[in-house]
Design a protein around this motif. Structure first.
Motif, PDB file in Angstrom:
ATOM      1  N   LYS A 262       0.837  -1.199   0.000  1.00 36.13           N
ATOM      2  CA  LYS A 262       0.000   0.000   0.000  1.00 36.13           C
ATOM      3  C   LYS A 262       0.874   1.251   0.000  1.00 36.13           C
ATOM      4  CE  LYS A 262      -4.082  -1.951   2.274  1.00 36.13           C
ATOM      5  NZ  LYS A 262      -4.921  -1.958   3.507  1.00 36.13           N
ATOM      6  N   GLU A 263       2.030   1.157   0.648  1.00 34.44           N
ATOM      7  CA  GLU A 263       2.965   2.284   0.659  1.00 34.44           C
ATOM      8  C   GLU A 263       3.879   2.261  -0.556  1.00 34.44           C
ATOM      9  OE1 GLU A 263       5.133   3.019   4.165  1.00 34.44           O
ATOM     10  OE2 GLU A 263       3.409   2.897   5.522  1.00 34.44           O
ATOM     11  N   GLU A 264       4.352   1.058  -0.922  1.00 35.84           N
ATOM     12  CA  GLU A 264       5.320   0.931  -2.008  1.00 35.84           C
ATOM     13  C   GLU A 264       4.690   1.183  -3.367  1.00 35.84           C
ATOM     14  OE1 GLU A 264       9.401   0.038  -3.017  1.00 35.84           O
ATOM     15  OE2 GLU A 264       8.357   0.454  -1.130  1.00 35.84           O
ATOM     16  N   LYS A 265       3.410   0.789  -3.511  1.00 29.39           N
ATOM     17  CA  LYS A 265       2.627   0.910  -4.749  1.00 29.39           C
ATOM     18  C   LYS A 265       3.085  -0.042  -5.836  1.00 29.39           C
ATOM     19  CE  LYS A 265       0.104   4.201  -3.052  1.00 29.39           C
ATOM     20  NZ  LYS A 265      -1.235   3.865  -2.551  1.00 29.39           N
ATOM     21  N   CYS A 266       4.384   0.000  -6.191  1.00 25.59           N
ATOM     22  CA  CYS A 266       4.853  -0.819  -7.305  1.00 25.59           C
ATOM     23  C   CYS A 266       6.336  -1.139  -7.122  1.00 25.59           C
ATOM     24  CB  CYS A 266       4.625  -0.077  -8.622  1.00 25.59           C
ATOM     25  SG  CYS A 266       4.977  -1.042 -10.097  1.00 25.59           S
ATOM     26  N   PHE A 267       6.712  -2.372  -7.391  1.00 23.84           N
ATOM     27  CA  PHE A 267       8.106  -2.781  -7.258  1.00 23.84           C
ATOM     28  C   PHE A 267       8.461  -3.769  -8.362  1.00 23.84           C
ATOM     29  CE2 PHE A 267      11.287  -5.839  -5.990  1.00 23.84           C
ATOM     30  CZ  PHE A 267      12.321  -5.048  -5.502  1.00 23.84           C
ATOM     31  N   GLU A 268       9.677  -3.636  -8.893  1.00 25.93           N
ATOM     32  CA  GLU A 268      10.192  -4.605  -9.858  1.00 25.93           C
ATOM     33  C   GLU A 268      11.672  -4.833  -9.548  1.00 25.93           C
ATOM     34  OE1 GLU A 268      10.810  -5.314 -14.681  1.00 25.93           O
ATOM     35  OE2 GLU A 268       9.585  -3.645 -13.940  1.00 25.93           O
ATOM     36  N   GLY A 269      12.047  -6.067  -9.318  1.00 27.68           N
ATOM     37  CA  GLY A 269      13.429  -6.385  -8.992  1.00 27.68           C
ATOM     38  C   GLY A 269      13.582  -7.860  -8.688  1.00 27.68           C
ATOM     39  N   THR A 270      14.676  -8.224  -8.035  1.00 28.40           N
ATOM     40  CA  THR A 270      14.901  -9.627  -7.707  1.00 28.40           C
ATOM     41  C   THR A 270      14.131 -10.000  -6.437  1.00 28.40           C
ATOM     42  OG1 THR A 270      16.826  -9.201  -6.296  1.00 28.40           O
ATOM     43  CG2 THR A 270      17.241  -9.462  -8.662  1.00 28.40           C
ATOM     44  N   ASN A 271      13.951 -11.303  -6.249  1.00 32.81           N
ATOM     45  CA  ASN A 271      13.288 -11.769  -5.028  1.00 32.81           C
ATOM     46  C   ASN A 271      14.047 -11.318  -3.784  1.00 32.81           C
ATOM     47  OD1 ASN A 271      11.416 -13.020  -6.602  1.00 32.81           O
ATOM     48  ND2 ASN A 271      12.180 -15.099  -6.283  1.00 32.81           N
ATOM     49  N   THR A 272      15.378 -11.340  -3.870  1.00 36.40           N
ATOM     50  CA  THR A 272      16.203 -10.933  -2.730  1.00 36.40           C
ATOM     51  C   THR A 272      16.002  -9.451  -2.419  1.00 36.40           C
ATOM     52  OG1 THR A 272      17.874 -12.616  -3.242  1.00 36.40           O
ATOM     53  CG2 THR A 272      18.564 -10.767  -1.859  1.00 36.40           C
ATOM     54  N   GLU A 273      15.978  -8.610  -3.457  1.00 40.97           N
ATOM     55  CA  GLU A 273      15.777  -7.176  -3.245  1.00 40.97           C
ATOM     56  C   GLU A 273      14.419  -6.892  -2.615  1.00 40.97           C
ATOM     57  OE1 GLU A 273      18.499  -5.468  -6.966  1.00 40.97           O
ATOM     58  OE2 GLU A 273      16.346  -5.864  -7.231  1.00 40.97           O
ATOM     59  N   LEU A 274      13.376  -7.597  -3.104  1.00 44.50           N
ATOM     60  CA  LEU A 274      12.045  -7.414  -2.528  1.00 44.50           C
ATOM     61  C   LEU A 274      12.033  -7.822  -1.057  1.00 44.50           C
ATOM     62  CD1 LEU A 274       8.999  -6.867  -2.703  1.00 44.50           C
ATOM     63  CD2 LEU A 274       8.700  -9.248  -3.418  1.00 44.50           C
ATOM     64  N   THR A 275      12.669  -8.961  -0.760  1.00 46.32           N
ATOM     65  CA  THR A 275      12.667  -9.458   0.616  1.00 46.32           C
ATOM     66  C   THR A 275      13.397  -8.492   1.551  1.00 46.32           C
ATOM     67  OG1 THR A 275      12.661 -11.729  -0.228  1.00 46.32           O
ATOM     68  CG2 THR A 275      13.246 -11.420   2.084  1.00 46.32           C
ATOM     69  N   ARG A 277      13.751  -5.244   1.244  1.00 49.42           N
ATOM     70  CA  ARG A 277      12.928  -4.052   1.464  1.00 49.42           C
ATOM     71  C   ARG A 277      11.736  -4.366   2.353  1.00 49.42           C
ATOM     72  NH1 ARG A 277      12.827  -0.171  -3.738  1.00 49.42           N
ATOM     73  NH2 ARG A 277      11.634   0.999  -2.207  1.00 49.42           N
ATOM     74  N   PHE A 278      11.155  -5.556   2.148  1.00 49.50           N
ATOM     75  CA  PHE A 278      10.012  -5.954   2.971  1.00 49.50           C
ATOM     76  C   PHE A 278      10.434  -6.151   4.426  1.00 49.50           C
ATOM     77  CE2 PHE A 278       7.770  -9.597   4.922  1.00 49.50           C
ATOM     78  CZ  PHE A 278       6.540  -8.991   5.115  1.00 49.50           C
ATOM     79  N   ASN A 279      11.559  -6.837   4.640  1.00 50.77           N
ATOM     80  CA  ASN A 279      12.040  -7.057   6.006  1.00 50.77           C
ATOM     81  C   ASN A 279      12.351  -5.739   6.708  1.00 50.77           C
ATOM     82  OD1 ASN A 279      11.794  -9.836   5.942  1.00 50.77           O
ATOM     83  ND2 ASN A 279      13.922 -10.186   5.319  1.00 50.77           N
ATOM     84  N   SER A 280      12.928  -4.798   5.957  1.00 50.27           N
ATOM     85  CA  SER A 280      13.232  -3.486   6.520  1.00 50.27           C
ATOM     86  C   SER A 280      11.954  -2.762   6.932  1.00 50.27           C
ATOM     87  CB  SER A 280      14.007  -2.648   5.495  1.00 50.27           C
ATOM     88  OG  SER A 280      14.249  -1.346   5.985  1.00 50.27           O
ATOM     89  N   PHE A 281      10.902  -2.921   6.143  1.00 48.81           N
ATOM     90  CA  PHE A 281       9.614  -2.277   6.424  1.00 48.81           C
ATOM     91  C   PHE A 281       8.914  -2.923   7.608  1.00 48.81           C
ATOM     92  CE2 PHE A 281       4.998  -2.545   5.961  1.00 48.81           C
ATOM     93  CZ  PHE A 281       4.630  -1.199   5.892  1.00 48.81           C
ATOM     94  N   SER A 282       8.923  -4.260   7.650  1.00 51.85           N
ATOM     95  CA  SER A 282       8.100  -4.997   8.608  1.00 51.85           C
ATOM     96  C   SER A 282       8.828  -5.390   9.888  1.00 51.85           C
ATOM     97  CB  SER A 282       7.553  -6.268   7.952  1.00 51.85           C
ATOM     98  OG  SER A 282       8.624  -7.143   7.602  1.00 51.85           O
ATOM     99  N   GLY A 283      10.165  -5.333   9.862  1.00 53.34           N
ATOM    100  CA  GLY A 283      10.927  -5.773  11.009  1.00 53.34           C
ATOM    101  C   GLY A 283      11.038  -7.284  11.109  1.00 53.34           C
ATOM    102  N   LYS A 284      10.681  -7.991  10.040  1.00 53.59           N
ATOM    103  CA  LYS A 284      10.759  -9.448  10.021  1.00 53.59           C
ATOM    104  C   LYS A 284      12.083  -9.886   9.410  1.00 53.59           C
ATOM    105  CE  LYS A 284       5.746  -9.860   9.804  1.00 53.59           C
ATOM    106  NZ  LYS A 284       5.624 -10.160  11.246  1.00 53.59           N
ATOM    107  N   THR A 285      12.352 -11.186   9.484  1.00 54.33           N
ATOM    108  CA  THR A 285      13.620 -11.724   8.970  1.00 54.33           C
ATOM    109  C   THR A 285      13.363 -12.897   8.033  1.00 54.33           C
ATOM    110  OG1 THR A 285      13.804 -13.148  10.929  1.00 54.33           O
ATOM    111  CG2 THR A 285      14.939 -11.003  10.999  1.00 54.33           C
ATOM    112  N   LEU A 286      12.416 -12.725   7.125  1.00 55.35           N
ATOM    113  CA  LEU A 286      12.094 -13.794   6.176  1.00 55.35           C
ATOM    114  C   LEU A 286      13.207 -13.957   5.156  1.00 55.35           C
ATOM    115  CD1 LEU A 286       8.320 -13.190   5.351  1.00 55.35           C
ATOM    116  CD2 LEU A 286       9.294 -14.854   6.926  1.00 55.35           C
ATOM    117  N   SER A 287      13.398 -15.177   4.666  1.00 54.02           N
ATOM    118  CA  SER A 287      14.305 -15.421   3.550  1.00 54.02           C
ATOM    119  C   SER A 287      13.532 -15.217   2.256  1.00 54.02           C
ATOM    120  CB  SER A 287      14.842 -16.853   3.610  1.00 54.02           C
ATOM    121  OG  SER A 287      13.784 -17.787   3.377  1.00 54.02           O
ATOM    122  N   PRO A 288      14.225 -14.947   1.133  1.00 56.70           N
ATOM    123  CA  PRO A 288      13.525 -14.804  -0.146  1.00 56.70           C
ATOM    124  C   PRO A 288      12.662 -16.026  -0.469  1.00 56.70           C
ATOM    125  CG  PRO A 288      15.774 -14.021  -0.346  1.00 56.70           C
ATOM    126  CD  PRO A 288      15.664 -14.661   1.005  1.00 56.70           C
TER     127      PRO A 288
END
Length: 363
Positions: A262-275, A277-288
């Motif tokens: 909802k904040e990011e709106k749109c993203f295109e990149g590698t699975n690792t890059e998405l993970t 950014r998501f971990n940084s946003f959510s405070g989680k430590t998920l693997s790609p």
């Protein structure tokens, strides 16, 4: 050229395919395909399936669960039209025109599949077909082996899959007690092994006037429904359901992903890059790998919340395009996912209004 070559698909491609989600005649309970309802004689199976046919034809809920409204066909092969009429008079004063009855039909080996196929051709909105009982349409061979049981049910399963309907077989259970009620179905395990879902209506351990319906299947979660037969309404009423909330709920990680998009709106990149950014946003430590597995599992629920994604491989890297659409009912959002984020800017609004919808998506 070998025309008999095996058609295969690699696992990576399969996991990224956007396949149609499972359809349900009764949401979360009665899936499209071949289903079996077993129960002791005179316990009330026929009352249950007659009420089910009426509710599906009307599009009314069954035990608070939505139905897929459509034509219903009830092959009531142990009854007469007079008896069905009497039961209908007790059940309702509003019998819809899209529920049909037949008191005779061919066997599996003698035209049954053709008869049902012909009915569905004449009524393409058919959602439910009930055969009451399975024993009457069986081939009548002396062969009671696993292979024979499996083949007969498999034939009807193929018919249900081809026609895209729920085909419900009413069947008997053994009188002998069993530790697992689902093992009570008459015949070998070949019958249950070929079915998509199994339901066993057994005498309730909690109520002398009720019954417990044990439910299991490939596309449904195991559950037990505690039912009571109302003599006043001549129908089965729900007392309790072991699935307190049958609606699928997103796990916390996917709720966070929805908020992230909802904040990011749109993203295109590698699975690792998405993970990352998501971990940084959510405070989680998920693997790609873990993030992508959950996204694949909850794809359709994410789409209901406006989150769409597409995966591909580029230069040896696993890439992903993901965007948020506030208009999640917009059918174009799904098709546009294959052409890049820029074309989805109308629903997801990732671009500058001045630059227009053709502007590149900014991460």
């Amino acid at each position: 050229m070998n025309e008999n070559k095996l058609a295969v698909i690699d696992g990576e491609t399969l996991m990224d395919m956007r396949l149609p989600k499972a359809r349900f005649c009764v949401s979360t309970l009665l899936p499209q395909g071949l289903c079996i309802l077993g129960g002791a004689s005179k316990i009330g199976k026929s009352w249950l399936v007659l009420d089910l046919c009426l509710r599906v034809a009307k599009g009314e809920p069954v035990w608070n669960l939505p139905t897929e409204k459509g034509t219903a066909l009830y092959l009531c092969l142990e009854d007469t039209l007079r008896r069905i009429q009497e039961r209908l008079n007790l059940l309702t004063d509003d019998v819809p025109p899209n529920v049909f009855f037949a008191t005779s039909a061919g066997s599996i080996a003698d035209g049954l599949c053709e008869q049902i196929s012909g009915f569905v051709r004449d009524h393409p909105d058919t959602s439910l077909v009930v055969i009451d009982t399975f024993q009457i349409v069986r081939n009548g061979a002396v062969d009671t082996s696993y292979a024979n049981d499996y083949e007969e049910v498999r034939t009807l399963k193929k018919l249900a899959d081809t026609l895209g309907v729920c085909l419900l077989l009413v069947h008997h259970i053994r009188k002998q007690e069993a530790n697992d009620p689902l093992n009570k179905l008459t015949g070998t395990t070949g019958i249950s092994g070929a079915a998509d879902a199994i339901f066993v209506l057994d005498k309730s351990k909690r109520s002398a006037t009720g019954a417990t319906m044990f439910c299991t299947g490939r596309d449904i979660e195991y559950r037990e429904l505690e039912l009571n037969f109302s003599k006043e309404k001549v129908s089965w009423e729900l007392i309790s359901d072991t699935m307190e909330n049958p609606e699928l709920l997103l796990p916390p990680e996917m709720l966070s992903l929805s908020n992230f998009m909802k904040e990011e709106k749109c993203f295109e990149g590698t699975n690792t890059e998405l993970t990352e950014r998501f971990n940084s946003f959510s405070g989680k430590t998920l693997s790609p790998k873990s993030l992508k597995q959950q996204m694949n599992k909850w794809r359709y629920t994410l789409e209901e919340r406006g989150v769409f994604f597409e995966s591909k491989r580029s230069n040896g890297l696993r890439m992903i395009k993901i965007f948020f659409s506030s208009v999640n009912s917009d059918a174009s959002a799904v098709s546009d996912a294959n052409t890049g984020c820029a074309k989805t800017c109308v629903p997801c609004v990732p671009c500058d209004p001045v630059e227009g919808v053709n502007a590149p998506c900014r991460r």
